[in-house]
Scaffold this motif. Structure first.
Motif, PDB file in Angstrom:
ATOM      1  N   ALA A  27       6.232   0.661  -5.339  1.00 40.24           N
ATOM      2  CA  ALA A  27       5.054   0.606  -4.464  1.00 40.24           C
ATOM      3  C   ALA A  27       4.693  -0.804  -4.032  1.00 40.24           C
ATOM      4  CB  ALA A  27       3.864   1.266  -5.153  1.00 40.24           C
ATOM      5  N   GLU A  28       4.634  -1.732  -4.961  1.00 41.29           N
ATOM      6  CA  GLU A  28       4.196  -3.077  -4.601  1.00 41.29           C
ATOM      7  C   GLU A  28       5.141  -3.707  -3.588  1.00 41.29           C
ATOM      8  OE1 GLU A  28       2.531  -7.183  -6.673  1.00 41.29           O
ATOM      9  OE2 GLU A  28       3.493  -5.642  -7.912  1.00 41.29           O
ATOM     10  N   LYS A  29       6.444  -3.553  -3.819  1.00 39.44           N
ATOM     11  CA  LYS A  29       7.418  -4.130  -2.892  1.00 39.44           C
ATOM     12  C   LYS A  29       7.457  -3.367  -1.566  1.00 39.44           C
ATOM     13  CE  LYS A  29      10.597  -6.155  -6.265  1.00 39.44           C
ATOM     14  NZ  LYS A  29      11.952  -6.107  -6.872  1.00 39.44           N
ATOM     15  N   ALA A  30       7.616  -2.057  -1.653  1.00 37.35           N
ATOM     16  CA  ALA A  30       7.829  -1.274  -0.432  1.00 37.35           C
ATOM     17  C   ALA A  30       6.574  -1.208   0.432  1.00 37.35           C
ATOM     18  CB  ALA A  30       8.305   0.133  -0.788  1.00 37.35           C
ATOM     19  N   PHE A  31       5.457  -0.819  -0.156  1.00 38.71           N
ATOM     20  CA  PHE A  31       4.240  -0.690   0.636  1.00 38.71           C
ATOM     21  C   PHE A  31       3.768  -2.052   1.132  1.00 38.71           C
ATOM     22  CE2 PHE A  31       3.014   3.243  -2.094  1.00 38.71           C
ATOM     23  CZ  PHE A  31       4.004   3.984  -1.470  1.00 38.71           C
ATOM     24  N   GLY A  32       3.978  -3.066   0.317  1.00 34.93           N
ATOM     25  CA  GLY A  32       3.493  -4.383   0.687  1.00 34.93           C
ATOM     26  C   GLY A  32       4.348  -5.112   1.692  1.00 34.93           C
ATOM     27  N   ALA A  33       5.665  -4.845   1.694  1.00 34.72           N
ATOM     28  CA  ALA A  33       6.578  -5.664   2.496  1.00 34.72           C
ATOM     29  C   ALA A  33       7.143  -4.973   3.732  1.00 34.72           C
ATOM     30  CB  ALA A  33       7.738  -6.151   1.620  1.00 34.72           C
ATOM     31  N   LEU A  34       7.158  -3.640   3.759  1.00 31.24           N
ATOM     32  CA  LEU A  34       7.747  -2.965   4.914  1.00 31.24           C
ATOM     33  C   LEU A  34       6.913  -3.213   6.168  1.00 31.24           C
ATOM     34  CD1 LEU A  34       8.954   0.391   3.333  1.00 31.24           C
ATOM     35  CD2 LEU A  34      10.385  -1.219   4.611  1.00 31.24           C
ATOM     36  N   PRO A  90      -0.526   4.518  -6.966  1.00 31.25           N
ATOM     37  CA  PRO A  90       0.255   3.469  -6.291  1.00 31.25           C
ATOM     38  C   PRO A  90      -0.180   3.178  -4.858  1.00 31.25           C
ATOM     39  CG  PRO A  90       1.720   4.933  -7.517  1.00 31.25           C
ATOM     40  CD  PRO A  90       0.357   5.575  -7.516  1.00 31.25           C
ATOM     41  N   LEU A  91      -0.995   4.059  -4.276  1.00 27.73           N
ATOM     42  CA  LEU A  91      -1.451   3.833  -2.908  1.00 27.73           C
ATOM     43  C   LEU A  91      -2.330   2.589  -2.791  1.00 27.73           C
ATOM     44  CD1 LEU A  91      -2.306   7.459  -1.666  1.00 27.73           C
ATOM     45  CD2 LEU A  91      -0.220   6.133  -1.284  1.00 27.73           C
ATOM     46  N   HIS A  92      -2.805   2.072  -3.914  1.00 30.18           N
ATOM     47  CA  HIS A  92      -3.654   0.883  -3.803  1.00 30.18           C
ATOM     48  C   HIS A  92      -2.854  -0.334  -3.344  1.00 30.18           C
ATOM     49  CE1 HIS A  92      -2.260  -0.308  -7.904  1.00 30.18           C
ATOM     50  NE2 HIS A  92      -2.569  -1.525  -7.501  1.00 30.18           N
ATOM     51  N   PHE A  93      -1.518  -0.206  -3.335  1.00 29.51           N
ATOM     52  CA  PHE A  93      -0.677  -1.288  -2.816  1.00 29.51           C
ATOM     53  C   PHE A  93      -0.513  -1.223  -1.291  1.00 29.51           C
ATOM     54  CE2 PHE A  93       0.989  -1.195  -7.247  1.00 29.51           C
ATOM     55  CZ  PHE A  93       0.780  -2.531  -7.562  1.00 29.51           C
ATOM     56  N   VAL A  94      -0.980  -0.153  -0.653  1.00 28.55           N
ATOM     57  CA  VAL A  94      -0.855  -0.035   0.805  1.00 28.55           C
ATOM     58  C   VAL A  94      -1.794  -1.044   1.459  1.00 28.55           C
ATOM     59  CG1 VAL A  94      -1.164   1.466   2.809  1.00 28.55           C
ATOM     60  CG2 VAL A  94      -0.186   2.398   0.686  1.00 28.55           C
ATOM     61  N   PRO A  95      -1.279  -1.930   2.299  1.00 29.30           N
ATOM     62  CA  PRO A  95      -2.135  -2.962   2.904  1.00 29.30           C
ATOM     63  C   PRO A  95      -3.177  -2.379   3.860  1.00 29.30           C
ATOM     64  CG  PRO A  95       0.205  -3.534   3.097  1.00 29.30           C
ATOM     65  CD  PRO A  95       0.136  -2.100   2.662  1.00 29.30           C
ATOM     66  N   ASP A  96      -4.258  -3.104   4.051  1.00 27.77           N
ATOM     67  CA  ASP A  96      -5.256  -2.732   5.043  1.00 27.77           C
ATOM     68  C   ASP A  96      -4.586  -2.607   6.410  1.00 27.77           C
ATOM     69  OD1 ASP A  96      -7.139  -2.860   3.079  1.00 27.77           O
ATOM     70  OD2 ASP A  96      -7.923  -4.824   3.669  1.00 27.77           O
ATOM     71  N   THR A  98      13.029   5.875  -2.681  1.00 29.13           N
ATOM     72  CA  THR A  98      12.268   6.825  -3.492  1.00 29.13           C
ATOM     73  C   THR A  98      13.094   7.336  -4.656  1.00 29.13           C
ATOM     74  OG1 THR A  98      11.580   7.556  -1.278  1.00 29.13           O
ATOM     75  CG2 THR A  98      10.498   8.571  -3.150  1.00 29.13           C
ATOM     76  N   LEU A  99      14.398   7.508  -4.447  1.00 29.93           N
ATOM     77  CA  LEU A  99      15.259   7.934  -5.556  1.00 29.93           C
ATOM     78  C   LEU A  99      15.236   6.904  -6.683  1.00 29.93           C
ATOM     79  CD1 LEU A  99      18.430   9.413  -3.791  1.00 29.93           C
ATOM     80  CD2 LEU A  99      16.250  10.516  -4.362  1.00 29.93           C
ATOM     81  N   LEU A 100      15.057   5.656  -6.315  1.00 30.92           N
ATOM     82  CA  LEU A 100      15.063   4.591  -7.323  1.00 30.92           C
ATOM     83  C   LEU A 100      13.743   4.496  -8.082  1.00 30.92           C
ATOM     84  CD1 LEU A 100      17.132   1.976  -5.327  1.00 30.92           C
ATOM     85  CD2 LEU A 100      17.871   3.304  -7.312  1.00 30.92           C
ATOM     86  N   CYS A 101      12.864   5.478  -7.888  1.00 35.67           N
ATOM     87  CA  CYS A 101      11.708   5.646  -8.766  1.00 35.67           C
ATOM     88  C   CYS A 101      12.095   6.391 -10.043  1.00 35.67           C
ATOM     89  CB  CYS A 101      10.604   6.435  -8.056  1.00 35.67           C
ATOM     90  SG  CYS A 101       9.907   5.623  -6.613  1.00 35.67           S
ATOM     91  N   ASP A 102      13.275   7.005 -10.044  1.00 35.43           N
ATOM     92  CA  ASP A 102      13.745   7.843 -11.140  1.00 35.43           C
ATOM     93  C   ASP A 102      14.629   7.018 -12.080  1.00 35.43           C
ATOM     94  OD1 ASP A 102      15.340   9.708 -12.694  1.00 35.43           O
ATOM     95  OD2 ASP A 102      14.782  11.269 -11.271  1.00 35.43           O
ATOM     96  N   GLN A 103      14.280   6.986 -13.366  1.00 35.22           N
ATOM     97  CA  GLN A 103      15.039   6.173 -14.315  1.00 35.22           C
ATOM     98  C   GLN A 103      16.501   6.606 -14.397  1.00 35.22           C
ATOM     99  OE1 GLN A 103      13.913   3.357 -15.918  1.00 35.22           O
ATOM    100  NE2 GLN A 103      16.108   3.136 -16.349  1.00 35.22           N
ATOM    101  N   GLY A 117       9.722  11.117 -10.250  1.00 34.57           N
ATOM    102  CA  GLY A 117       9.114   9.852 -10.657  1.00 34.57           C
ATOM    103  C   GLY A 117       8.157   9.358  -9.605  1.00 34.57           C
ATOM    104  N   GLY A 118       6.994   8.864 -10.038  1.00 41.80           N
ATOM    105  CA  GLY A 118       5.999   8.364  -9.109  1.00 41.80           C
ATOM    106  C   GLY A 118       6.444   7.092  -8.413  1.00 41.80           C
ATOM    107  N   TYR A 119       5.609   6.638  -7.479  1.00 41.66           N
ATOM    108  CA  TYR A 119       5.964   5.488  -6.638  1.00 41.66           C
ATOM    109  C   TYR A 119       5.757   4.143  -7.326  1.00 41.66           C
ATOM    110  CZ  TYR A 119       6.022   8.845  -2.791  1.00 41.66           C
ATOM    111  OH  TYR A 119       6.310   9.910  -1.981  1.00 41.66           O
ATOM    112  N   GLU A 120       5.284   4.144  -8.575  1.00 42.48           N
ATOM    113  CA  GLU A 120       4.940   2.892  -9.244  1.00 42.48           C
ATOM    114  C   GLU A 120       6.064   1.860  -9.197  1.00 42.48           C
ATOM    115  OE1 GLU A 120       2.348   6.048 -11.114  1.00 42.48           O
ATOM    116  OE2 GLU A 120       4.455   5.874 -10.526  1.00 42.48           O
ATOM    117  N   ARG A 121       7.301   2.292  -9.382  1.00 38.68           N
ATOM    118  CA  ARG A 121       8.424   1.347  -9.483  1.00 38.68           C
ATOM    119  C   ARG A 121       8.694   0.597  -8.183  1.00 38.68           C
ATOM    120  NH1 ARG A 121      11.667   1.906 -14.072  1.00 38.68           N
ATOM    121  NH2 ARG A 121      11.385   3.821 -15.274  1.00 38.68           N
TER     122      ARG A 121
END
Length: 354
Positions: A246-253, A272-278, A181-186, A240-244
């Protein structure tokens, strides 16, 4: 809901009673804390992390091979809304081969299970905590000339503890993940680059470590990942939001649920929640443990409705964004404010998910 995550959740740590801070045996106070959680109507309880110095240092204290060192680079600067800045300070460093010499959380859960019929949640820092603060300097190179050897030992410690937790009766584990989550911050992405790390590769590494640790989980165990941007003493490290991620973390964890900080503008929007899998659950951390002001219930309901545009309502829950005492000395809230906030979580959940 019949099993975790529940509609009303909390992240784990609770304000310590004064006798615990003064060194008294925490166990009687843990029993009191469990009864108190039950009285609020929570279906999940914790021991409040009363035995720990902080959310992370309890783990380091129980695993052989670690010493404390300073973080490397500007990766751990805590801030508050007044503009004050301070370093988190101590970070783990492997100075001998690390190994599990006994229970880390299994014994804590076993004690709690003897004192409640509710579901007991165990909490542990995610493996990233053992690497992120110092990067490659998280080990003595004479002990671990190859970081992969260190990561193999880290995964073994976690996997063994999951087996012990299951044997003790534990069926619910939350891994507290701050680094991703810290790595969401530039600013923090720039800070890790300045010390020679690639932020995208770090996110991938930290996802991989969690997956390797939980993959051999025993049957019937629910595992969630809690993501926040720092919380000790009511301060924060990142914005910083989860955009950076979300796709990797929500999709792969390879976990069952995500406990996500959403209590301030620093966390961004729900998109970014739209990347959370069913099939995966999201616990919305909408109530702040950083500020004493009590949130408006109707505002919380509106936020839940907004989030439900991206994850169906039946796969959502509500909680505070973090624990009430990420460090044993708390966050500045009072016991009455803690009670009001957790009661609000329970009441809101009852009204939204009738």
């Amino acid at each position: 809901m019949s099993g975790p995550p529940f509609r009303a959740e909390h992240i784990g740590s609770l304000l310590r009673p004064k006798p615990v801070l003064e060194g008294e045996n925490p166990e009687p106070h843990i029993v009191d804390a469990i009864r108190w959680q039950e009285s609020l109507g929570l279906e999940v309880v914790t021991d409040g992390e009363f035995r720990r110095e902080s959310w992370r240092l309890g783990f380091v204290a129980k695993v052989a091979g670690f010493a404390r060192a300073e973080a490397f680079g500007n990766v751990d600067l805590q801030r508050d809304d007044a503009g004050n800045v301070m370093r988190v300070g101590e970070a783990p460093m492997a100075v001998t081969k690390i190994r599990r010499t006994g229970p880390i959380v299994a014994d804590e859960v076993a004690f709690s299970l003897k004192n409640t019929k509710k579901v007991v949640k165990a909490t542990m820092p995610a493996p990233s905590y053992l690497h992120y603060p110092r990067g490659a300097r998280c080990v003595d190179p004479d002990v671990y000339p190859d970081l992969e050897q260190f990561f193999d030992d880290v995964v073994r410690v976690y996997s063994d503890e999951l087996q012990a937790l299951h044997a003790a009766g534990g069926r619910y584990l939350q891994l507290d993940e701050v680094a991703q989550t810290l790595l969401c911050d530039q600013k923090l992405r720039d800070a890790v680059r300045a010390r020679g790390d690639d932020p995208e590769r770090l996110v991938e590494l930290y996802i991989s470590l969690i997956n390797r640790a939980v993959r051999p989980r025993p049957p019937g165990m629910t595992i969630g990942v809690h993501m926040c941007r720092g919380n000790a003493f009511g301060k924060w490290i990142a914005a910083g939001g989860y955009e950076r991620i979300a796709e990797k973390a929500f999709g792969a964890l390879e976990v069952d649920a995500f406990f996500l900080e959403f209590d301030s503008e620093r966390a961004g929007g729900f998109e970014p929640l739209h990347f959370v899998p069913d099939g995966k659950h999201v616990v919305l951390g909408l109530v702040s443990t950083k500020v004493p002001a009590l949130e408006d219930k109707d505002a919380l309901k509106r936020k839940i409705e907004q989030a439900s545009k991206f994850v169906p309502l039946e796969r959502l829950s509500i909680s505070p964004q973090c624990g009430f005492a990420s460090h044993r000395h708390g966050s500045g809230l009072t016991f009455d404010q803690q009670a009001a906030k957790l009661s609000l979580v329970v009441e809101t959940a009852r009204e939204v998910w009738r």
